[in-house]
Design an enzyme around this catalytic site. Sequence first.
Site, mmCIF file in Angstrom:
data_model
loop_
_atom_site.group_PDB
_atom_site.id
_atom_site.type_symbol
_atom_site.label_atom_id
_atom_site.label_comp_id
_atom_site.label_asym_id
_atom_site.label_seq_id
_atom_site.Cartn_x
_atom_site.Cartn_y
_atom_site.Cartn_z
ATOM 1 C CG ASP A 457 42.499 44.095 40.644
ATOM 2 O OD1 ASP A 457 42.069 45.204 40.985
ATOM 3 O OD2 ASP A 457 41.759 43.131 40.340
ATOM 4 C CG ASP A 526 35.434 45.143 38.166
ATOM 5 O OD1 ASP A 526 36.360 45.106 37.332
ATOM 6 O OD2 ASP A 526 35.585 44.818 39.353
HETATM 7 C C1 DGJ Z 1 38.735 43.236 40.037
HETATM 8 C C2 DGJ Z 1 39.038 43.605 38.611
HETATM 9 O O1 DGJ Z 1 38.537 44.864 38.323
HETATM 10 C C3 DGJ Z 1 38.454 42.527 37.713
HETATM 11 O O2 DGJ Z 1 38.618 42.882 36.365
HETATM 12 C C4 DGJ Z 1 39.116 41.229 38.030
HETATM 13 O O3 DGJ Z 1 40.484 41.311 37.725
HETATM 14 C C5 DGJ Z 1 38.925 40.875 39.485
HETATM 15 N N1 DGJ Z 1 39.321 41.951 40.341
HETATM 16 C C6 DGJ Z 1 39.684 39.637 39.836
HETATM 17 O O4 DGJ Z 1 39.636 39.339 41.166
#
Ligand code: DGJ
Length: 710
Positions: A457, A526
Amino acid sequence: MPLISRSPDTGVWLLATPHSSYALRIDDSGAPRHIAWGPRLTAAEADALVVPDGEPHSSFEGRPGVGEELPVDDGTRYGPPSLQVRHADGARGFAWQPTGHRVLTEVPGRAELVLEFRDRLHPLHVALHYRVREDTDVIERWTVLHNAGPGPLELPRCDSAAWTLPLLAGYRLSHVTGQWSAESQLRRDLLPFGETVLTSRRGVTSHHANPWVMLDDGTAGEEHGRVWSTALAWSGSWRLTVQRSPDGRAGWTGGVGHDGTCVPLAAGERFTTPVLAGLFSDGGFGTASRVWHAYIRDHVLPHAAEPAPVLYNSWEATGFDVDESGQKALAERAARLGVELYVVDDGWFGARRSDRAGLGDWTPAPDRFPDGLGPLSRAVHRLGMRFGVWVEPEMVSPDSDLYREHPDWVLHVPGRDRTEMRHQLVLNFARPDVADWAHDWLTRLVADHGIDFLKWDMNRAFGEAGWPGQDHGDDLLWTRYVTNLYDVLDRLRADHPRLRIETCAGGGGRVDLGVLARTDQAWVSDNTDAVDRLMIQHGFGQIYPARVMSAWVTDVPNQLTGQSVPLRFRFHVAMAGLLGVGGDLTRWSPEELAEGADLVAAYKKVRHLVQQGRQYRLGEPLGDRTQAVQYLSEDADELLLLAYRRSPRHGTPQPPVRLRDLPTGARYRDTGTGTVHHATVLTEYGLHLGLPTGDWASTALHLVRVPDGA
Ligand code: DGJ
């Protein structure tokens, strides 16, 4: 016809792909000049397209703004330059002097043309690379710059390539815009005269624009019309300038960096730009997308032929509230659902109980995982699933041991604020010690805990992007950060050949051909609301294949939008990509778990079609008409149809859905109902889906070809 040939009469280079041709030559001034890009041409036909260099029709025109293979900032050129140079002695510009060419054909099925030049005065060498293959219409182009002089020089702009379209009656630009949780919104607008700049200044590919475009003359449709398209293999700041010049021509130039940044080139150094790939298709946007999909599967992704597992991710279920017993409970339920890869998201390490602390301290939190991640990893493996974890290696929380020890490791400008976003700062991956640190802990983490999968990420854009103490550091960091990131990913994959990686940057902030060459799938957004997701997936799929498109079924009301749609609809939307589950399974009822298990099993029967098949978009995810997506096997023996309908107004006609590309005379059996359909009826008259009335109806139909004569 060879993949690359050169006309002895005109010097025209002709590049051939299965359905397109690309022609160029070196003009009388020594500059590489575009001739044609479109339907297939013979060598004689390409020769006939050469127009002698004419005089500009006024003393204000100069050389054509569109039409060179890499327009430089020099002489009488007034279009957007692909190459801008500041030489060691302060002089600017580049005057083309051809020094040679090579055609490389060692690898069967592909050929590469290298055209070599140097500046007439200064020791800067430029090589233009073109790669074509027998099995794709995608042409890869990039440029190598070599400072052969004794002093440093600067490249305020060093694009990978410039691409030129034929003169058309008009031009329309397709691309995506967006923001966090609303990525990949497809736009299709007339291309204005002047320069349209698509860019990321964030240091990362971005949610806001993605480095690809399609151009057509304004009349192309999903399955007809000529489309020219490009995509950049780069995961940092980038810029694509699409130009419609006053004389009516159009083209684009694109590459690394945004306005104001520059690539420094020390004495003796080389810079290889990323690939800016291009394709021409005479079959509309749908064909252009399918050519991109096949190219990405066959030539970009490391393991595209491997079936992607059904995944569970803990993020929406637990947030940061992660511990061993809670994860084991979820894992048991996930296994019963048929999940094959269990991923622990954020919260398993250091002092990470919220987004305010812990990034950088990558050891399992002793209060939540007293014996490390080993027991959970073993439990997940015993349940028959692979084990994955979330990491964010490029970031640090100011409240972390790492930052207390290495405050100089972050991007920063001495004396200025260090602006936090999501309470975190960006580690300067351009620094070799930072990149080595990341590789070291990652490779140990993977080895020590039996980790099969990383969700990698990256949750904020750059800020105060400086690299104090490094020569030209503030310029260098924009490219070196990305090449070091790629290097860490490459080393990690080499250390652990069975490791698979998901690219994520707060959702879809880092998806591009560069990162996809070293990852296996992408977290697209997200936003897991199935209805919003239809639109996001529609834009994402314009270029990127379903083989990389991670999609989870999460709980309702959706955490972000508050919207509720049925479980079946949510599954059918996620089944359009790599099916995952992200709901809190401890709260699913027995009926929901049973329905979920049936749908996971159904997906496994058709995932080869989704992940490897040809994708046809049947309608747009707008309005109250049924929208469908078809995935057809290469041999057309099998297909999956996923169809969705929102909340229709009473009386809205629901026309039958016309399928695509089925062989005339063939018949297909619906594996659910046993009904046999004629291909001609399916393609020419359409299939009545008979979706139930009410909101959010959906279906998944699996049709298998009936052997002829049966
Ligand atoms: C952003 C990601 O897109 C989410 O799916 C998740 O992993 C969060 N970060 C966790 O902090």
